[in-house]
Motif scaffolding. Structure first.
Motif, short mmCIF file in Angstrom:
data_model
loop_
_atom_site.label_atom_id
_atom_site.label_comp_id
_atom_site.label_asym_id
_atom_site.label_seq_id
_atom_site.Cartn_x
_atom_site.Cartn_y
_atom_site.Cartn_z
N ARG A 35 0.97 12.33 26.97
CA ARG A 35 0.28 11.19 26.35
C ARG A 35 1.28 10.12 25.91
O ARG A 35 1.01 8.92 26.03
CB ARG A 35 -0.55 11.67 25.16
N TRP A 38 2.08 8.02 28.84
CA TRP A 38 1.00 7.07 29.16
C TRP A 38 1.01 5.88 28.19
O TRP A 38 0.81 4.74 28.59
CB TRP A 38 -0.35 7.77 29.09
N GLU A 39 1.23 6.19 26.92
CA GLU A 39 1.28 5.12 25.92
C GLU A 39 2.45 4.18 26.17
O GLU A 39 2.34 2.96 25.98
CB GLU A 39 1.37 5.72 24.53
#
Length: 391
Positions: A35, A38-39
């Motif tokens: 995650r 992705w951020e």
């Protein structure tokens, strides 16, 4: 041997144990790291964000399996991704923060220069999570040399996933002594924290005979006790591939209702590691990208071409799919049951999860009047690689 399914970790459901499972991870917090990636690239949220792309480095193969799941071609007739295309893929994968790739074919080692080239380009950007091979290179002279070249190219430099070598022994004609030699080398030269090995023993559904038992006997003749604690087992049957024009007919005994397939379907879009890496997309050698990595994935789950448009735009198209959204929200194919109810699926039969998915997409479109944005053939137009991201 370690049976598939012994260690499955789904995001938000329990603790992840590193170095366990066929698709093991090196860390306790893989989903947090994914995650964060992705951020960092500002990837929009959505029901579908793949943890892996399984892609065909080549569709050339040095074997002639009559039931080839990937529709491989001969060495003379097939094609291999070019340096320009490989560089573009690295740029596309980096642009969406893709955590890992699985390299398949054809036979990747038929195009070994391109295999090593991609691995070197990928180092520090995307993990090499799996390489699938028929093991033809496992000769007395070739085995050690290939492993040394793989390590030099960066096989052991992953950040999240333990790399996996998947050796297939279905209809392949590779002598089993070469497979045994590969297993011996992995089990004696690498720890399970460095490299995982699995044997995929696909069988003809008409008799379901697996060559794994022949391999076990041969290994013990050559080296003694088989390293059951190191080798993962995948035992399945061949499925028809609708993209292979000359696919040998598959004689699967009996038929199963789509209702039963739906009930047994797992959530293939839930972030998962261990037994599998999900979600996992499939990219064919021409660049077509499918939202499912099953080898006989329905064509309507093909949502774009990575050599014609950006990965981000393809992900946007997948996430706009009403069918994909229903499957994700319903934790598997059963999520479509409010649109295609049991009264209908009880009367529909097929021989696989993929077959049921194909039937459900067609019925879903018919019922809702909403056609999927994928499933169309595209013209192959290679594009230059993306510029490197700053920062």
């Amino acid at each position: 041997m370690i049976k598939e399914g012994a260690h499955t970790y789904i995001d938000g459901h329990g603790t992840v144990v590193p170095y366990t499972g066929k698709y093991a991870v090196q860390v306790e917090n893989p989903f947090d790291l994914i995650r964060a990636g992705w951020e960092a690239v500002k990837l929009p949220a959505g029901p579908y964000r793949p943890l892996r792309v399984e892609f065909e480095l080549t569709d050339r193969c040095n074997d002639t399996c009559k039931s080839c799941g990937m529709g491989a071609k001969s060495v003379a007739d097939g094609v291999t991704l070019s340096d320009v295309q490989l560089a573009r893929l690295i740029g596309e994968f980096a642009d969406v923060g893709l955590p890992s790739v699985a390299i398949t074919g054809g036979e990747p080692f038929v195009s070994s220069r391109q295999l090593y080239r991609f691995m070197e380009l990928a180092r520090g950007t995307v993990d090499i999570g799996k390489i699938t091979t028929n093991g033809i290179w496992g000769s007395e002279k070739g085995c050690q040399r290939v492993f040394e070249r793989l390590v030099h190219a960066g096989l052991l430099n992953n950040r999240i996933f333990v790399p996996l070598l998947m050796v297939s022994i279905g209809e392949q004609t590779t002598p089993l002594d070469r497979i045994a030699r590969i297993i011996r080398y992995v089990s004696t030269e690498f720890t399970d924290r460095e490299l995982t090995i699995a044997v995929s023993s696909l069988a003809d559904p008409s008799d379901r005979n697996h060559r794994i038992y022949e391999l076990l006997a041969l290994y013990e003749q050559m080296y003694g006790d088989f390293p059951h604690d190191r080798v993962h087992s995948t035992m399945r049957v061949y499925l028809e591939n609708e993209r292979l024009d000359h696919q040998a007919p598959i004689n699967r005994p009996g038929e199963t209702t789509v209702t039963r397939w739906m009930g047994a379907c797992y959530d293939c879009f839930a972030p998962t590691v261990g037994t599998y890496v999900l979600p996992c997309a499939l990219m064919k050698v021409n660049g077509d990208l499918y939202s499912c990595a099953a080898f006989n994935v329905p064509e309507k789950l093909g949502f774009g071409n990575l050599f014609e448009e950006s990965f981000r735009s393809i992900l946007g198209r997948i996430n706009s799919s009403a069918y994909v959204g229903k499957v994700r929200a319903g934790h598997g194919l059963k999520g479509v049951s409010d649109i295609v109810p049991p009264a209908v699926t009880d009367k529909m039969t097929c021989g696989s999860f993929c077959g049921s998915c194909k039937l459900l997409i067609d019925r879903f479109e018919h019922t809702t009047g909403q056609a999927e944005p994928g499933g169309r053939r595209r013209t192959f137009i290679p594009l230059p690689p993306l510029p490197a991201r700053e920062g």
